[in-house]
Design a protein around this motif. Structure first.
Motif, PDB file in Angstrom:
ATOM      1  N   GLU B  16     -44.510  -6.769  21.720  1.00  0.00           N
ATOM      2  CA  GLU B  16     -43.167  -6.625  21.154  1.00  0.00           C
ATOM      3  C   GLU B  16     -43.072  -7.237  19.741  1.00  0.00           C
ATOM      4  N   GLN B  17     -43.690  -8.395  19.588  1.00  0.00           N
ATOM      5  CA  GLN B  17     -43.479  -9.162  18.359  1.00  0.00           C
ATOM      6  C   GLN B  17     -44.517  -8.908  17.250  1.00  0.00           C
ATOM      7  N   TRP B  18     -45.750  -8.654  17.630  1.00  0.00           N
ATOM      8  CA  TRP B  18     -46.832  -8.634  16.628  1.00  0.00           C
ATOM      9  C   TRP B  18     -46.984  -7.233  16.067  1.00  0.00           C
ATOM     10  N   THR B  19     -46.489  -7.045  14.904  1.00  0.00           N
ATOM     11  CA  THR B  19     -46.617  -5.737  14.269  1.00  0.00           C
ATOM     12  C   THR B  19     -47.440  -5.883  12.998  1.00  0.00           C
ATOM     13  N   VAL B  20     -48.305  -4.932  12.801  1.00  0.00           N
ATOM     14  CA  VAL B  20     -49.175  -4.939  11.626  1.00  0.00           C
ATOM     15  C   VAL B  20     -48.763  -3.780  10.727  1.00  0.00           C
ATOM     16  N   ALA B  21     -48.541  -4.118   9.449  1.00  0.00           N
ATOM     17  CA  ALA B  21     -48.142  -3.063   8.500  1.00  0.00           C
ATOM     18  C   ALA B  21     -49.184  -3.000   7.393  1.00  0.00           C
ATOM     19  N   PRO B  22     -50.291  -2.302   7.558  1.00  0.00           N
ATOM     20  CA  PRO B  22     -51.353  -2.256   6.541  1.00  0.00           C
ATOM     21  C   PRO B  22     -50.888  -1.546   5.266  1.00  0.00           C
TER      22      PRO B  22
END
Lengths: 165, 107
Positions: B16-22
């Motif tokens: 839910e919390q860990w989002t990666v935006a490369p």
């Protein structure tokens, strides 16, 4: 980066070797000049390229001058002591003046004798070494001061300071 | 703190919390290839490296040798002058014991 380091080390070693060779080649005085010793004539021997015969004559003159110098020093010492004694005893002015005149006379004799000795040594050296020797020695002799304590142990009747002569 | 690999609550929380935006890097491939090419051009041996930088190394070496040589010569001259002065003083004291005090500071 490793190659730069190796190269820098080699260049440093090369430069150190060049500096060492240059130092050794540029030294003119013999190695014994650095060592403390009592060879008073080492300067003449190392700088003036004198022949063995000239050196032998100068050594003989140097040895012969030692007792002369010793006698001058003793006379000067006695004359100076006399002046001090008279002044301490509050002697009359004429006696003190005479004693001071004696000191001046002995001092003049010493200077004259020393200069004659130095000029005789220069004559043995010949030209141009003799002239170069006088150019170094004479100005320093003319600047000496007999009122200062000499670099020797004045004890009567022996004169230990001249043992090195 | 110790967590178990099969910790379900942690897994859910991370999802839910860990989002990666490369961020897009259009030059990435070119940069990688440039680095590979540069590594390929770097000499493998010191000899090859030296040949590649011969002019620069020669100039630095020559300058170092000249400076060191000049320094050695100057040092030898200074040492010679100092020792000669001592020899002259030794001689003068031998013919004039008053020189030790009067001769100080002589040229």
């Amino acid at each position: 980066m490793k190659f730069v380091g190796i190269t820098a080390l080699l260049v440093a070693l090369l430069a150190f070797s060049a500096g060492t060779v240059s130092y050794v080649c540029c030294r003119r005085l013999p190695p014994e000049a650095a060592a403390p010793g009592d060879d008073a004539l080492l300067w003449l021997r190392s700088e003036f390229r004198l022949s063995p015969d000239q050196m032998a004559r100068i050594e003989a003159m140097h040895a012969a001058y030692a007792p002369v110098c010793e006698e001058h020093c003793l006379r000067l010492h006695r004359a100076s002591a006399e002046v001090r004694r008279l002044r301490a005893a509050r002697a009359d002015g004429q006696a003190i003046t005479a004693a001071v005149a004696t000191v001046a006379q002995v001092d003049a004799e010493c200077r004259t004798s020393l200069e004659a000795h130095v000029r005789a040594v220069a004559a043995v050296m010949g030209e141009p070494a003799g002239r170069r020797y006088l150019a170094v020695v004479l100005p320093r002799l003319s600047g000496f001061d007999h009122t200062r304590a000499p670099d020797l142990d004045l004890k009567e009747p022996t004169h230990e300071g001249h043992a090195q002569h | 703190m110790h967590s178990h690999p099969d910790d379900k609550s942690l897994r859910d929380l991370l999802r839910e919390q860990w989002t990666v935006a490369p961020v897009r890097n259009p030059g990435f491939r070119a940069e990688v290839w440039a680095r590979i090419e540069a590594a390929r051009r770097t000499p493998a041996t010191w000899g090859a490296w030296l040949r590649l930088h011969l002019l620069g190394v020669s100039m630095v070496a020559a300058a170092s040798i000249v400076f060191a040589g000049a320094g050695g010569g100057l040092l030898a001259g200074a040492r010679d002058r100092h020792e000669r002065e001592q020899l002259v003083q030794r001689y003068l004291i031998s013919i004039d014991p008053h020189q030790s005090s009067a001769g100080e500071g002589a040229p």
